[in-house]
Design an enzyme around this catalytic site. Structure first.
Site, short mmCIF file in Angstrom:
data_model
loop_
_atom_site.label_atom_id
_atom_site.label_comp_id
_atom_site.label_asym_id
_atom_site.label_seq_id
_atom_site.Cartn_x
_atom_site.Cartn_y
_atom_site.Cartn_z
N LYS A 156 8.77 -16.43 -10.95
CA LYS A 156 7.93 -15.38 -11.52
C LYS A 156 6.77 -16.00 -12.30
O LYS A 156 6.98 -16.91 -13.14
CB LYS A 156 8.79 -14.51 -12.45
N ASN A 178 0.84 -1.19 0.00
CA ASN A 178 0.00 0.00 0.00
C ASN A 178 0.88 1.24 0.00
O ASN A 178 2.11 1.14 0.03
CB ASN A 178 -0.97 -0.03 1.19
N ASP A 222 -4.15 -6.45 5.35
CA ASP A 222 -5.11 -7.33 6.01
C ASP A 222 -5.00 -8.77 5.50
O ASP A 222 -5.29 -9.71 6.22
CB ASP A 222 -6.54 -6.81 5.77
O1 C5P Z 1 -8.29 -2.68 11.83
P1 C5P Z 1 -7.35 -1.71 11.25
O2 C5P Z 1 -6.38 -2.33 10.28
O3 C5P Z 1 -7.94 -0.49 10.65
O4 C5P Z 1 -6.52 -1.22 12.51
C1 C5P Z 1 -5.49 -0.31 12.40
C2 C5P Z 1 -4.58 -0.43 13.58
O5 C5P Z 1 -4.25 -1.80 13.83
C3 C5P Z 1 -3.26 0.25 13.31
O6 C5P Z 1 -2.77 0.69 14.56
C4 C5P Z 1 -2.41 -0.87 12.73
O7 C5P Z 1 -1.04 -0.65 12.88
C5 C5P Z 1 -2.90 -2.09 13.52
N1 C5P Z 1 -2.90 -3.36 12.76
C6 C5P Z 1 -2.03 -4.36 13.10
N2 C5P Z 1 -2.04 -5.54 12.41
C7 C5P Z 1 -2.92 -5.74 11.42
C8 C5P Z 1 -3.81 -4.73 11.05
C9 C5P Z 1 -3.76 -3.53 11.74
O8 C5P Z 1 -1.21 -4.18 14.01
N3 C5P Z 1 -2.92 -6.89 10.78
#
Ligand code: C5P
Length: 399
Positions: free
Chosen positions: A289, A210, A279
């Site tokens: 590749k 991202n 996520d």
């Molecule tokens: O649920 P969301 O991704 O919006 O949450 C954001 C917060 O959770 C941020 O502080 C991010 O660094 C943390 N986070 C995390 N691990 C993930 C997703 C988000 O530590 N897999």
């Protein structure tokens, strides 16, 4: 919360070749809003002229204890009156010796003796001069008198030798001056944090990632270090320098980030999750590749662990701070996230302008409610966020 805005600083420049770096330092301090008054010693004036410093600081430059421009002929008193600090950069071996002895036979040494404000010195000299027992004695004596010694660094020297004694770079001195004015509200605390994007490999050359620049996370890390914390910054791939006093651990994927966080976590008082952790990751990263076939293709994704939620769920969890970047309904999503992940504090921001800018608008959420902060540069916001966080921490050792 610019820590240098409106500060009056006296900058002493003594006779070392590093005097040319002092010119850039004056520019940086002035740009940050400081009112800089340069005092040149006779030796300093041999390297850089008063005209340069006058043009950069916008103030008269002083060299002479008997300067008739000062109405009362007391430049040594008037210059430090109302000053917030005196910084000497470069400070030669002779300057350190004279300060240690309390000499008062030129303007700079006299005003140092006449001051009741903090003194910072940035030594600069040949490595043998630095290592000489006399210099080391003087440095120890000055430190004992409460003088802050900034540097020196090791490296290539103007004399052609390599070793300890090189003055810190102007940006490093600038950072040291800012850090000096930040109250040490996180002294004795260990902060572990994440920043930047993660990089989830599809094959050896492609990935899901991202546009997180890491700027906000790095600004928070710098603010924590300035506030006196020991900081471990677990960082996804970004193009940013490591902030002064911060230990950076480089990672790529969310799984690597999780492992590095749990490695660093023992003894942590605070965990701040700023990273934009992906996520999902491809279930399988291809070993080679992937070749195009002209056909439709799909990649099966599997969820990544939520690092912040896992840390916050530990029985001996540190104080956890989360970030939420939302494109709408900030209050509802942010408060929801804070409750779901059981976080005492969350920083929410509306990403109307996308990630990666230098400014931001954020709202802080905690048990007391919502606290909007005015739009500001990320460095200034970071200082306010860290200040707010410091106010919510349990006493040291009280967790
Ligand atoms: O649920 P969301 O991704 O919006 O949450 C954001 C917060 O959770 C941020 O502080 C991010 O660094 C943390 N986070 C995390 N691990 C993930 C997703 C988000 O530590 N897999």
């Amino acid at each position: 919360m610019n820590r240098l805005q409106g500060r009056k600083l006296v900058l002493g420049v003594t006779g070392g070749v590093a005097a040319y770096k002092a010119a850039e330092l004056v520019r940086l301090l002035g740009k940050a809003g400081a009112d800089v008054h340069v005092v040149l010693t006779e030796g300093g004036a041999r390297f850089v002229t008063a005209v340069t410093f006058q043009a950069l600081s916008g103030n008269p430059v002083w060299t002479d204890l008997w300067d008739p421009r000062m109405d009362n002929n007391m430049a040594h008193i008037d210059l430090v009156r109302g000053a917030d600090a005196v910084l000497i950069a470069p400070a030669t071996a002779d300057c350190l010796a004279r300060l240690a002895q309390g000499r008062a036979d030129d303007l700079l040494s006299t005003l140092c003796l006449a001051r009741d404000v903090p003194l910072l010195v940035a030594p600069a000299m040949n490595r043998q001069m630095w290592e000489h027992p006399a210099t080391q004695r003087n440095v120890a004596c000055l430190a004992g008198d409460g003088v802050t010694i900034v540097g020196p660094a090791a490296g290539e020297q103007a004399c052609g030798e390599t070793g300890m004694g090189r003055m810190l770079e102007p940006e490093e001195l600038f950072e040291a001056v800012i850090a000096f004015f930040v109250p040490k509200r996180l002294a004795g605390r260990k902060v572990v944090m994440t920043a930047g994007p993660t990089y989830e490999a599809i094959d050896p050359v492609r990935a899901i990632t991202n546009t997180s620049s890491g700027k906000m996370g790095y600004a928070i890390a710098a603010a924590c270090a300035r506030a006196g914390a020991e900081v471990v910054l677990v960082s996804g791939p970004v193009a940013l320098p490591v902030p002064a006093g911060v230990k950076r651990v480089d990672v790529r994927s969310a799984l690597d980030m999780r492992a590095a966080v749990f490695d660093a976590l023992p003894g942590a008082d605070v965990f701040v999750g700023v990273a934009a952790v992906a996520d999902y990751r491809p279930m399988l990263a291809a070993e080679h590749k992937i070749k195009k076939s002209g056909e439709q293709m799909s990649i099966t994704l599997t969820p990544n662990p939520d690092i912040l939620a896992e840390v916050a769920a530990l029985s001996d969890a540190p104080f956890c701070v989360g970030f939420a970047a939302e494109s709408r309904d900030l209050d509802a999503y942010a408060e929801g996230k804070r409750a779901n992940k059981k976080l005492p504090m969350l920083v929410g921001n509306l990403v109307a302008d996308g990630l990666g800018g230098d400014d931001n608008t954020v709202v802080l959420y905690d048990d007391a409610g919502r606290h909007p902060l005015p739009r500001a540069a990320k460095a200034d916001l970071a200082a306010q966020i860290v200040d707010h966080m410091a106010g919510l921490l349990p006493p040291v050792g009280g967790r």
